[in-house]
Write a protein that holds these residues in place. Structure first.
Motif, PDB file in Angstrom:
ATOM      1  N   THR A   1       0.711  -1.175   0.039  1.00 42.76           N
ATOM      2  CA  THR A   1      -0.106   0.170   0.001  1.00 42.76           C
ATOM      3  C   THR A   1       0.892   1.474   0.093  1.00 42.76           C
ATOM      4  OG1 THR A   1      -1.615  -1.128   1.264  1.00 42.76           O
ATOM      5  CG2 THR A   1      -1.853   1.022   1.102  1.00 42.76           C
ATOM      6  N   LEU A   2       0.775   2.146  -0.852  1.00 46.32           N
ATOM      7  CA  LEU A   2       1.258   3.448  -0.987  1.00 46.32           C
ATOM      8  C   LEU A   2       0.415   4.737  -0.441  1.00 46.32           C
ATOM      9  CD1 LEU A   2       3.217   3.007  -4.329  1.00 46.32           C
ATOM     10  CD2 LEU A   2       4.091   3.009  -2.323  1.00 46.32           C
ATOM     11  N   GLU A   3       1.078   5.606   0.225  1.00 49.60           N
ATOM     12  CA  GLU A   3       0.528   6.649   0.720  1.00 49.60           C
ATOM     13  C   GLU A   3       1.401   7.898   0.331  1.00 49.60           C
ATOM     14  OE1 GLU A   3      -0.834   4.454   5.141  1.00 49.60           O
ATOM     15  OE2 GLU A   3       0.248   6.490   5.073  1.00 49.60           O
ATOM     16  N   ARG A   4       0.738   8.954   0.114  1.00 50.57           N
ATOM     17  CA  ARG A   4       1.149  10.032  -0.476  1.00 50.57           C
ATOM     18  C   ARG A   4       0.901  11.256   0.715  1.00 50.57           C
ATOM     19  NH1 ARG A   4      -0.060  10.208  -6.743  1.00 50.57           N
ATOM     20  NH2 ARG A   4      -2.529   9.646  -5.806  1.00 50.57           N
ATOM     21  N   HIS A   5       1.909  12.036   1.036  1.00 50.22           N
ATOM     22  CA  HIS A   5       1.621  13.099   1.934  1.00 50.22           C
ATOM     23  C   HIS A   5       2.513  14.327   1.681  1.00 50.22           C
ATOM     24  CE1 HIS A   5      -0.143  10.244   4.854  1.00 50.22           C
ATOM     25  NE2 HIS A   5       0.792   9.462   4.397  1.00 50.22           N
ATOM     26  N   LYS A   6       2.146  15.600   2.051  1.00 51.67           N
ATOM     27  CA  LYS A   6       3.102  16.603   2.166  1.00 51.67           C
ATOM     28  C   LYS A   6       3.662  16.979   3.414  1.00 51.67           C
ATOM     29  CE  LYS A   6      -0.230  19.452   0.631  1.00 51.67           C
ATOM     30  NZ  LYS A   6      -0.954  20.567  -0.048  1.00 51.67           N
ATOM     31  N   LEU A   7       4.800  17.227   3.336  1.00 51.37           N
ATOM     32  CA  LEU A   7       5.571  17.893   4.761  1.00 51.37           C
ATOM     33  C   LEU A   7       5.529  19.320   4.298  1.00 51.37           C
ATOM     34  CD1 LEU A   7       7.377  17.540   7.308  1.00 51.37           C
ATOM     35  CD2 LEU A   7       9.262  16.850   5.791  1.00 51.37           C
ATOM     36  N   ARG A   8       4.892  20.117   5.224  1.00 57.11           N
ATOM     37  CA  ARG A   8       5.277  21.479   5.087  1.00 57.11           C
ATOM     38  C   ARG A   8       5.866  22.373   6.529  1.00 57.11           C
ATOM     39  NH1 ARG A   8       1.636  25.162   2.764  1.00 57.11           N
ATOM     40  NH2 ARG A   8       0.161  23.688   2.159  1.00 57.11           N
ATOM     41  N   LYS A   9       6.781  23.250   5.865  1.00 60.29           N
ATOM     42  CA  LYS A   9       7.367  24.242   6.879  1.00 60.29           C
ATOM     43  C   LYS A   9       6.899  25.591   6.514  1.00 60.29           C
ATOM     44  CE  LYS A   9      10.267  26.525   9.332  1.00 60.29           C
ATOM     45  NZ  LYS A   9       9.857  27.721   9.139  1.00 60.29           N
ATOM     46  N   SER A  10       5.945  26.324   7.445  1.00 66.82           N
ATOM     47  CA  SER A  10       5.366  27.543   7.160  1.00 66.82           C
ATOM     48  C   SER A  10       6.355  28.777   7.811  1.00 66.82           C
ATOM     49  CB  SER A  10       4.288  27.736   7.948  1.00 66.82           C
ATOM     50  OG  SER A  10       3.366  26.920   7.479  1.00 66.82           O
ATOM     51  N   ARG A  11       6.490  29.791   7.093  1.00 64.32           N
ATOM     52  CA  ARG A  11       7.500  31.068   7.560  1.00 64.32           C
ATOM     53  C   ARG A  11       6.644  31.576   8.983  1.00 64.32           C
ATOM     54  NH1 ARG A  11       7.635  33.587   3.270  1.00 64.32           N
ATOM     55  NH2 ARG A  11       9.601  32.780   2.634  1.00 64.32           N
ATOM     56  N   GLY A  12       7.516  31.854   9.808  1.00 62.74           N
ATOM     57  CA  GLY A  12       7.315  32.320  11.314  1.00 62.74           C
ATOM     58  C   GLY A  12       7.048  31.175  12.292  1.00 62.74           C
ATOM     59  N   GLU A  13       7.155  30.151  11.849  1.00 61.53           N
ATOM     60  CA  GLU A  13       7.151  28.726  12.641  1.00 61.53           C
ATOM     61  C   GLU A  13       8.447  27.830  12.704  1.00 61.53           C
ATOM     62  OE1 GLU A  13       3.670  26.504  12.070  1.00 61.53           O
ATOM     63  OE2 GLU A  13       2.285  28.132  12.384  1.00 61.53           O
ATOM     64  N   ARG A  14       8.875  27.375  13.489  1.00 60.03           N
ATOM     65  CA  ARG A  14      10.146  26.612  13.529  1.00 60.03           C
ATOM     66  C   ARG A  14       9.821  25.215  13.157  1.00 60.03           C
ATOM     67  NH1 ARG A  14      14.782  28.454  15.133  1.00 60.03           N
ATOM     68  NH2 ARG A  14      15.685  26.202  15.545  1.00 60.03           N
ATOM     69  N   GLY A  15       8.700  24.612  13.648  1.00 57.53           N
ATOM     70  CA  GLY A  15       8.325  23.079  13.358  1.00 57.53           C
ATOM     71  C   GLY A  15       7.792  23.031  12.040  1.00 57.53           C
ATOM     72  N   VAL A  16       7.406  21.649  11.734  1.00 55.68           N
ATOM     73  CA  VAL A  16       7.130  21.058  10.438  1.00 55.68           C
ATOM     74  C   VAL A  16       5.520  20.459  10.662  1.00 55.68           C
ATOM     75  CG1 VAL A  16       9.133  20.898   9.199  1.00 55.68           C
ATOM     76  CG2 VAL A  16       8.368  19.107  10.417  1.00 55.68           C
ATOM     77  N   THR A  17       4.782  20.380   9.561  1.00 59.45           N
ATOM     78  CA  THR A  17       3.570  19.544  10.147  1.00 59.45           C
ATOM     79  C   THR A  17       3.297  18.401   8.801  1.00 59.45           C
ATOM     80  OG1 THR A  17       2.116  21.299   8.768  1.00 59.45           O
ATOM     81  CG2 THR A  17       2.448  21.317  11.199  1.00 59.45           C
ATOM     82  N   ILE A  18       2.640  17.572   8.882  1.00 59.24           N
ATOM     83  CA  ILE A  18       2.147  16.557   7.940  1.00 59.24           C
ATOM     84  C   ILE A  18       0.781  16.771   7.487  1.00 59.24           C
ATOM     85  CG2 ILE A  18       2.028  14.028   7.203  1.00 59.24           C
ATOM     86  CD1 ILE A  18       4.873  14.666   7.378  1.00 59.24           C
ATOM     87  N   GLU A  19       0.660  16.811   6.046  1.00 57.81           N
ATOM     88  CA  GLU A  19      -0.618  17.091   5.417  1.00 57.81           C
ATOM     89  C   GLU A  19      -0.872  16.310   4.477  1.00 57.81           C
ATOM     90  OE1 GLU A  19      -0.810  21.194   4.356  1.00 57.81           O
ATOM     91  OE2 GLU A  19      -0.143  22.107   6.137  1.00 57.81           O
ATOM     92  N   PRO A  20      -2.263  15.795   4.325  1.00 64.71           N
ATOM     93  CA  PRO A  20      -2.754  14.907   3.065  1.00 64.71           C
ATOM     94  C   PRO A  20      -2.201  15.518   1.748  1.00 64.71           C
ATOM     95  CG  PRO A  20      -4.614  15.413   4.643  1.00 64.71           C
ATOM     96  CD  PRO A  20      -3.267  16.622   5.016  1.00 64.71           C
ATOM     97  N   PHE A  21      -1.992  14.615   0.888  1.00 66.63           N
ATOM     98  CA  PHE A  21      -1.599  15.040  -0.710  1.00 66.63           C
ATOM     99  C   PHE A  21      -2.840  15.308  -1.302  1.00 66.63           C
ATOM    100  CE2 PHE A  21      -1.005  13.726  -4.938  1.00 66.63           C
ATOM    101  CZ  PHE A  21      -0.247  14.786  -5.309  1.00 66.63           C
ATOM    102  N   ASP A  22      -3.348  16.641  -1.754  1.00 71.21           N
ATOM    103  CA  ASP A  22      -4.428  16.582  -2.270  1.00 71.21           C
ATOM    104  C   ASP A  22      -4.538  16.645  -3.850  1.00 71.21           C
ATOM    105  OD1 ASP A  22      -3.329  18.846  -2.232  1.00 71.21           O
ATOM    106  OD2 ASP A  22      -5.012  19.964  -0.842  1.00 71.21           O
ATOM    107  N   GLY A  23      -3.340  16.158  -4.659  1.00 72.95           N
ATOM    108  CA  GLY A  23      -3.055  16.364  -6.008  1.00 72.95           C
ATOM    109  C   GLY A  23      -2.345  17.655  -6.209  1.00 72.95           C
ATOM    110  N   GLY A  24      -2.083  17.954  -7.371  1.00 75.77           N
ATOM    111  CA  GLY A  24      -1.158  18.934  -7.907  1.00 75.77           C
ATOM    112  C   GLY A  24       0.215  18.596  -7.677  1.00 75.77           C
ATOM    113  N   GLU A  25       1.218  19.856  -7.710  1.00 75.99           N
ATOM    114  CA  GLU A  25       2.813  19.614  -7.553  1.00 75.99           C
ATOM    115  C   GLU A  25       2.938  20.002  -6.273  1.00 75.99           C
ATOM    116  OE1 GLU A  25       4.415  18.291  -9.771  1.00 75.99           O
ATOM    117  OE2 GLU A  25       3.043  17.993 -11.448  1.00 75.99           O
ATOM    118  N   VAL A  26       3.909  19.583  -5.689  1.00 77.96           N
ATOM    119  CA  VAL A  26       4.395  19.600  -4.336  1.00 77.96           C
ATOM    120  C   VAL A  26       5.865  19.882  -4.604  1.00 77.96           C
ATOM    121  CG1 VAL A  26       4.841  18.925  -2.252  1.00 77.96           C
ATOM    122  CG2 VAL A  26       2.694  18.082  -3.544  1.00 77.96           C
ATOM    123  N   GLY A  27       6.335  21.077  -4.019  1.00 75.60           N
ATOM    124  CA  GLY A  27       7.638  21.624  -3.947  1.00 75.60           C
ATOM    125  C   GLY A  27       8.166  21.892  -5.407  1.00 75.60           C
ATOM    126  N   TRP A  28       9.639  21.786  -5.624  1.00 76.55           N
ATOM    127  CA  TRP A  28      10.248  22.034  -6.692  1.00 76.55           C
ATOM    128  C   TRP A  28      11.671  21.623  -6.919  1.00 76.55           C
ATOM    129  CZ3 TRP A  28       9.049  25.748  -2.869  1.00 76.55           C
ATOM    130  CH2 TRP A  28      10.134  26.253  -2.337  1.00 76.55           C
TER     131      TRP A  28
END
Length: 265
Positions: free
Chosen positions: A238-265
């Motif tokens: 089973t494969l799962e896809r997720h996004k790892l996000r780092k937001s400006r103004g925060e030091r930590g990271v969060t895991i979010e569901p992958f909802d389609g489209g491109e991620v990163g660069w």
């Protein structure tokens, strides 16, 4: 290569010598188809008390699928940085991560910050293969500079090997697939656990600079061969896809569901 890979999975566009020898696997992307040690971050039920639990174990295809001793420390495999950046390790860490022999051709500054933070990456629970991805690892402990912002693409692979499946050819193919992925760029980290001694379930994960890098890995020849061999080796796959996000103004990271489209660069 100084390591061996267990399985390799890149995304289908239309579908579902490191420091120490380690048999590990590469997860790219595809179709959706005990006890804690006082000294180390995570532990498993004791099987053999004769081995020094503080010594980094040597893994191979047999020991990963049928571990014969306690594994209290399982390091992430980080892709080695470009030659111009050298080797950047946290000297304060008691156990260092694994580093691939093949080097990335390039890495952006925020991904470099993530690479440094991932030196501290480890499972949050011995039951990591059975819990949601955001609960499986110590995401809340990873910190980056406050002024940085970015997203990365994560692929998780939950699996259970078929009884008596032949690991040899698959390990050889995936060793080459992992080298191929690092050489072609984008792969920041790979982490592979060991099968649960009772359920046989396992969880592996990769973090990519972008979804495009994971998709591109699907077309490489060593990956194609590894995928062909993997199809006949697993009872559960089973494969799962997720996004790892780092937001400006925060030091930590969060895991979010992958909802389609491109991620990163």
């Amino acid at each position: 290569m100084g390591f061996t890979v267990v399985h390799s999975h890149a995304e289908h566009v239309q579908s579902s010598e490191s420091q120490h020898p380690l048999d590990i696997g590469l997860v790219t992307d595809g179709n959706e188809s005990e006890r804690n040690s006082d000294d180390l971050d995570v532990g498993f039920e004791v099987i053999d008390t004769e081995r020094d639990p503080h010594e980094l174990p040597t893994f191979n295809s047999k020991s990963l699928t049928s571990p014969s001793c306690t594994i209290l420390y399982l390091p992430p495999l980080l892709s080695s940085l470009p030659h111009k950046l050298g080797v950047q390790l946290h000297t304060s860490l008691g156990q260092q991560p694994m580093l691939s022999e093949t080097r990335l051709s390039d890495i952006d500054p925020v991904s470099l910050s993530l690479h440094k933070a991932l030196h501290h990456f480890h499972p949050a629970t011995p039951n990591y293969a059975e819990v949601p991805y955001e609960e499986a690892f110590n995401w809340t402990e990873l910190e980056l500079p406050e002024d940085e912002e970015r997203e990365w693409y994560c692929v998780a692979f939950r699996s259970k090997r078929l009884p008596e499946s032949d690991s040899g050819p698959l390990y050889d193919a995936d060793r080459l697939a992992h080298e191929e992925a690092v050489l072609n760029g984008g792969l920041i980290m790979y982490w592979y656990g060991v099968p649960d001694p009772e359920t046989g379930m396992n969880l592996a994960t990769c973090i990519w600079q972008s979804r495009k890098h994971a998709v591109a890995a699907n077309s490489h020849p060593h990956h194609i061969r590894a995928m062909t061999l993997a199809a006949a080796s697993y009872e559960i796959y089973t494969l799962e896809r997720h996004k790892l996000r780092k937001s400006r103004g925060e030091r930590g990271v969060t895991i979010e569901p992958f909802d389609g489209g491109e991620v990163g660069w």
